[in-house]
Design an enzyme around this catalytic site. Structure first.
Site, PDB file in Angstrom:
ATOM      1  N   GLU A   1      -9.869  -5.853  -8.285  1.00 31.97           N
ATOM      2  CA  GLU A   1      -9.873  -5.063  -7.166  1.00 31.97           C
ATOM      3  C   GLU A   1     -11.066  -4.187  -7.429  1.00 31.97           C
ATOM      4  O   GLU A   1     -10.830  -3.008  -7.863  1.00 31.97           O
ATOM      5  CB  GLU A   1      -8.766  -4.394  -6.754  1.00 31.97           C
ATOM      6  N   ASN A  13      -0.420  -5.136   0.410  1.00 30.30           N
ATOM      7  CA  ASN A  13       0.134  -3.487  -0.071  1.00 30.30           C
ATOM      8  C   ASN A  13      -0.173  -2.687   1.019  1.00 30.30           C
ATOM      9  O   ASN A  13      -0.900  -2.394   1.542  1.00 30.30           O
ATOM     10  CB  ASN A  13      -0.865  -3.145  -1.348  1.00 30.30           C
ATOM     11  N   SER A  22     -10.908  -4.970   0.935  1.00 28.83           N
ATOM     12  CA  SER A  22     -11.271  -5.286   2.306  1.00 28.83           C
ATOM     13  C   SER A  22     -11.234  -6.756   2.459  1.00 28.83           C
ATOM     14  O   SER A  22     -11.968  -7.299   3.376  1.00 28.83           O
ATOM     15  CB  SER A  22     -12.577  -4.715   2.371  1.00 28.83           C
ATOM     16  N   GLU A  61      -5.907   3.412  -6.948  1.00 34.04           N
ATOM     17  CA  GLU A  61      -5.522   4.760  -6.160  1.00 34.04           C
ATOM     18  C   GLU A  61      -4.469   5.331  -7.108  1.00 34.04           C
ATOM     19  O   GLU A  61      -4.438   6.815  -7.364  1.00 34.04           O
ATOM     20  CB  GLU A  61      -4.614   4.487  -4.891  1.00 34.04           C
ATOM     21  N   GLY A 111     -10.236  -0.509   0.791  1.00 36.11           N
ATOM     22  CA  GLY A 111     -10.392   0.408   2.082  1.00 36.11           C
ATOM     23  C   GLY A 111     -11.706   0.790   2.567  1.00 36.11           C
ATOM     24  O   GLY A 111     -11.797   1.665   3.326  1.00 36.11           O
ATOM     25  N   HIS A 165      -2.970  -0.085  -9.997  1.00 38.31           N
ATOM     26  CA  HIS A 165      -3.769   0.087  -8.640  1.00 38.31           C
ATOM     27  C   HIS A 165      -4.864   1.180  -8.783  1.00 38.31           C
ATOM     28  O   HIS A 165      -4.464   2.318  -9.221  1.00 38.31           O
ATOM     29  CB  HIS A 165      -3.096   0.291  -7.596  1.00 38.31           C
ATOM     30  N   LYS A 188       0.786   0.525   1.007  1.00 42.27           N
ATOM     31  CA  LYS A 188       0.666   1.645   0.469  1.00 42.27           C
ATOM     32  C   LYS A 188       1.688   2.890   1.060  1.00 42.27           C
ATOM     33  O   LYS A 188       2.838   2.614   1.414  1.00 42.27           O
ATOM     34  CB  LYS A 188      -0.944   1.945   0.854  1.00 42.27           C
TER      35      LYS A 188
HETATM   36  C1  PEP Z   1      -5.408  -2.445  -1.944  1.00 40.00           C
HETATM   37  O1  PEP Z   1      -5.068  -1.462  -1.648  1.00 40.00           O
HETATM   38  O2  PEP Z   1      -5.064  -3.304  -2.947  1.00 40.00           O
HETATM   39  C2  PEP Z   1      -6.483  -3.281  -1.103  1.00 40.00           C
HETATM   40  C3  PEP Z   1      -7.077  -4.008  -1.376  1.00 40.00           C
HETATM   41  O3  PEP Z   1      -6.685  -2.310   0.157  1.00 40.00           O
HETATM   42  P1  PEP Z   1      -7.908  -3.033   1.183  1.00 40.00           P
HETATM   43  O4  PEP Z   1      -7.436  -4.407   1.545  1.00 40.00           O
HETATM   44  O5  PEP Z   1      -7.352  -2.064   2.539  1.00 40.00           O
HETATM   45  O6  PEP Z   1      -8.899  -2.897   0.949  1.00 40.00           O
END
Ligand code: PEP
Length: 308
Positions: A218, A64, A264, A150, A224, A148, A66
């Site tokens: 997630e 992703n 992460s 976000e 992040g 997601h 973003k």
């Molecule tokens: C994501 O945005 O789906 C995500 C898992 O981000 P990160 O790997 O940076 O934590």
């Protein structure tokens, strides 16, 4: 950084009972013989240490990107991905920002599929700023990420809205990476399963065909932040989600669906996570912006195989 503490012990006991009841439970690293399932193939194996897969789906890794990138950085990343040596038994998808999808489609190897990061809830028309599923199909974009955190927590999309988006995208043959996950305070209040099951229910209320759906667990506190869930924390939620699907959708969907972990994940921690039997792959944010790291995460499928 350390991850938040594990779920309440009563929840764990409950999960263990339910996992035992469906033949699931903790990852297998016990003496042989064990049942080994890789890429949907099941066979007897006499290795010393075996990592089992609870589901029968192919390992899946999504990147992703973003709201990151420029034409130049996207071009560099595509060059790195095209040059990478990738294990064959993994489905790989990247999700660039809308504005770069066409650039990526025309320059990226066909080995990697392309996803959008969002889509409109229905047919296109007078919806300023939106992109429809029909338009994704028109430019050859096969996937969309929905739910997601976000978009749930910054943009304010709710469970039902997300479920309807998923149903419409699937009706147009756009495959869905359906994200779920709890906030830190929800985990600390012992509500992880309640939150994930509520989000799953909203998807299940709208989705009739699960063949083109991948679930991404997630935890919001891990996205992040550099605070990755421990393999055990991820495994217990994945097993619970698979169990939920078995009870509320069907045993066939529970077994065939991919449940991937996001939060992460990086080149250093992916192998340990991948060993867990209900972790069928990853959704990766930050580390997917570095081609070699993303390739390492894709290739962590090898951790699923016999570690003799
Ligand atoms: C994501 O945005 O789906 C995500 C898992 O981000 P990160 O790997 O940076 O934590």
């Amino acid at each position: 950084m350390a991850a938040p503490s594990s779920l309440a012990s009563s929840r764990l006991a409950d999960l263990s009972r339910r996992a035992a009841a469906v033949g699931g439970g903790v990852a297998v690293t016990a003496p042989a013989p064990q049942q080994l399932r890789v890429g949907g193939i099941s066979r007897r194996c006499r290795a010393q240490r075996v990592v089992a897969m609870a589901g029968s789906g192919k390992f899946f890794v999504g990147g992703n990107w973003k709201c990151n990138g420029t034409k130049d950085s996207v071009s560099n990343l595509v060059t790195e991905l095209n040059a990478a040596t990738l294990e064959p038994d993994v489905d790989v998808v990247v999700a660039p920002p809308f504005i770069y999808i066409d650039q990526v489609k025309s320059s990226l190897t066909d080995r990697i599929e392309v996803s959008a990061q969002n889509v409109w809830i229905g047919k296109g028309g007078a919806y300023t700023g939106e992109i429809s599923a029909e338009q994704l199909v028109d430019i050859g974009c096969q996937w969309v990420i929905l739910g997601h955190s976000e978009r749930r927590h910054i943009i304010g999309e709710d469970d039902q809205f997300i479920g309807k988006k998923a149903a419409y995208a699937l009706s147009q043959n756009v495959k869905v990476i359906a994200c779920i996950g709890e906030l830190l305070e929800e985990r600390e209040a012992g509500k992880t399963f309640d939150v994930c099951f509520k989000q799953m229910k909203a998807f299940a209320d709208s989705i009739t065909n699960w063949a083109d759906v991948v679930i991404a667990y997630e935890p919001v506190w891990a996205i992040g932040t550099g605070k990755v869930a421990t393999p055990e924390q991820a495994q217990e939620v994945h097993a619970a989600v698979r169990d939920w699907l078995k009870t509320n959708v069907s045993p066939e969907v529970a077994s065939s669906i991919r449940i991937i972990y996001g939060g992460s994940v990086n080149a250093a921690n992916c192998a340990e996570l991948a060993k867990k039997e209900d972790i069928d792959g990853f959704l990766v944010g930050g580390a997917s912006l570095k081609g070699p790291d993303f390739a390492t995460i894709i290739n962590s499928v090898t951790s699923k195989k016999v570690a003799a």
